[in-house]
Design a protein around this motif. Structure first.
Motif, PDB file in Angstrom:
ATOM      1  N   LYS A 219       1.445 -40.498   9.846  1.00  0.00           N
ATOM      2  CA  LYS A 219       2.179 -41.085   8.723  1.00  0.00           C
ATOM      3  C   LYS A 219       1.271 -41.958   7.864  1.00  0.00           C
ATOM      4  O   LYS A 219       1.361 -41.947   6.633  1.00  0.00           O
ATOM      5  N   GLN A 220       0.396 -42.708   8.505  1.00  0.00           N
ATOM      6  CA  GLN A 220      -0.527 -43.540   7.738  1.00  0.00           C
ATOM      7  C   GLN A 220      -1.502 -42.693   6.937  1.00  0.00           C
ATOM      8  O   GLN A 220      -1.821 -43.018   5.789  1.00  0.00           O
ATOM      9  N   THR A 223       0.232 -41.556   3.914  1.00  0.00           N
ATOM     10  CA  THR A 223       0.330 -42.643   2.936  1.00  0.00           C
ATOM     11  C   THR A 223      -0.973 -42.795   2.162  1.00  0.00           C
ATOM     12  O   THR A 223      -0.969 -42.925   0.925  1.00  0.00           O
ATOM     13  N   ALA A 226      -1.321 -39.864  -0.233  1.00  0.00           N
ATOM     14  CA  ALA A 226      -0.464 -39.998  -1.416  1.00  0.00           C
ATOM     15  C   ALA A 226      -1.086 -40.959  -2.426  1.00  0.00           C
ATOM     16  O   ALA A 226      -1.071 -40.703  -3.638  1.00  0.00           O
ATOM     17  N   LYS A 227      -1.651 -42.071  -1.952  1.00  0.00           N
ATOM     18  CA  LYS A 227      -2.322 -43.000  -2.862  1.00  0.00           C
ATOM     19  C   LYS A 227      -3.520 -42.338  -3.536  1.00  0.00           C
ATOM     20  O   LYS A 227      -3.762 -42.532  -4.735  1.00  0.00           O
ATOM     21  N   TYR A 260       6.380 -34.524   0.907  1.00  0.00           N
ATOM     22  CA  TYR A 260       5.930 -35.359  -0.213  1.00  0.00           C
ATOM     23  C   TYR A 260       6.027 -34.606  -1.532  1.00  0.00           C
ATOM     24  O   TYR A 260       6.438 -35.170  -2.550  1.00  0.00           O
TER      25      TYR A 260
END
Length: 420
Positions: A219-220, A223, A226-227, A260
């Motif tokens: 999950k990290q 993240t 996505a950034k 996503y």
């Protein structure tokens, strides 16, 4: 010197008060007769039944038979008489005198003030009715005006008139199309990503460590990814051409990517995906692996080099694991030169998004110091005082461990001597 023509505050108040009075007079002249006619059937004198209702309702807190009770009953009857007298003379009374109106009138002692309060209630009711009636008249006149204006057309809105010819104007055809800011932004970003896919520099994201990631780490990583994608899409004028290599199509990262991007295939976002290694798609001599555990710092930028970023959480991954496979492949490894400029606070690590931000700034300005100063805030760096304090604590711990070790050795030697 103040201008004599400028209105003073008192003069302004007088003017506003005069406007209110004129407005009220205009309303009375235009609508008062209509107001009286509309409520003739509802106006009734106050009878004994209503008086008894007020006595039962408003005298609950007073003991029956006491002087206060008798005084309040007489006051209620006096209010009813004043109301009936005004009704007979001028009709300037409210249509219905509510319980809370009578409760307020009980606090007034003089009959003249009671009559003024009743007329005030009448004025309030009339003003509300007149404003409501005025709004209805405005709506009616607007409807009549629009009907007269559009009497030649079959409908007020539409694309064609009665002769099947195009109509231009409000609620009809127009030469201009409304473009939302979001649509404009999406068009600009997609155009930029399309140009990057055709002519931009390649940037590879390596998903080869997916089997070593647990659920939290995955999950990290999503993240961070996505950034990275948002930064490459919106904040770079010269975006990178993203390629995802070593991506298992049935793995958890593929599921996270589908969630996503809301089920759309990644090629619609100009992202290439493959389950093969990057060695099968790019020249060996043009590859460069960016990893925080590398020994050699990145001191120069090459626009022809294909840079590779690992899709991992560096603070959760064993350092030898992230370097072993790349060393076996023989690809040159480089790192962002953080150690040459300072040291991070505990708990902060450079991830994918920070790597891309620093790389892009280094590419455009050819200055690594400014790149790290621009994208890494001062709060992530350790200052000199903190470094000195941590070094002193480390030295103290070292001497303490040496002292404990020497004491343990001394105890062992003594025990051996005693046995001997």
């Amino acid at each position: 010197v103040a201008n004599s023509e400028d209105p003073t505050p008192d003069h302004k108040k007088l003017q506003s008060k005069r406007r209110v009075i004129l407005s009220d007079i205009t309303l009375k002249i235009r609508h008062e007769d209509h107001f009286h006619n509309s409520r003739l059937n509802y106006l009734e004198a106050i009878d004994h039944r209503l008086i008894q209702h007020w006595i039962d309702t408003l005298c609950v807190d007073v003991e029956s038979g006491s002087k206060a009770y008798d005084r309040r009953c007489r006051k209620i009857k006096a209010i009813a008489e004043i109301y009936n007298k005004i009704l007979e003379k001028t009709y300037h009374v409210p249509t219905r005198l509510r319980d809370y109106h009578v409760r307020e009138l009980l606090e007034v002692d003089v009959d003249r003030e009671i009559a003024e309060q009743i007329r005030y209630l009448y004025d309030l009711e009339f003003k509300r009715w007149a404003e409501k009636h005025k709004r209805k008249e405005i709506v009616f006149h607007n409807k009549v005006r629009l009907d007269e204006k559009n009497s030649g057309h079959s409908s007020r809105i539409g694309l064609f008139d009665a002769n099947n010819e195009l109509m231009y104007g409000l609620w009809h055809n127009t030469l201009f199309t409304r473009i939302k800011p979001s649509a404009r932004r999406q068009y600009i970003t997609r155009t930029r990503l399309r140009a990057a896919a055709l002519f931009g520099q390649k940037l590879v994201i390596d998903f080869g460590y997916e089997e070593y990631l647990n659920g939290i780490a995955a999950k990290q990583v999503m993240t961070f990814l996505a950034k990275l994608y948002e930064f490459n899409k919106y904040h770079l004028t010269d975006s990178y051409d993203l390629t995802f290599c070593n991506l298992n199509p049935n793995g958890p990262m593929s599921v996270a990517l589908n969630n996503y991007f809301v089920g759309h295939p990644l090629h619609e976002y100009y992202i290439q995906t493959t389950a093969d290694s990057y060695l099968n798609h790019y020249d060996y001599d043009k590859l460069c692996y960016i990893c925080p555990q590398a020994d050699e710092p990145l001191t120069s930028y090459d626009n022809d080099t294909v840079y590779i970023l690992p899709a991992v959480c560096h603070h959760r991954l064993d350092p030898p694991l992230s370097m072993t496979r790349v060393k076996l492949e023989g690809i040159p490894m480089k790192r962002i030169p953080v150690e040459e400029y300072g040291s991070f606070r505990d708990g902060f690590h450079l991830e994918m998004a920070e790597h891309l931000e620093i790389l892009s700034h280094f590419r455009d300005n050819n200055d690594m110091t400014k790149a790290m100063a621009y994208y890494l805030p001062q709060s992530v760096w350790r200052d000199e005082r903190q470094v000195l304090t941590e070094d002193q604590e480390a030295i103290k711990r070292m001497f303490y461990m040496k002292k404990i070790g020497s004491q343990r050795k001394l105890k062992i030697y003594r025990s051996v001597d005693d046995k001997v």
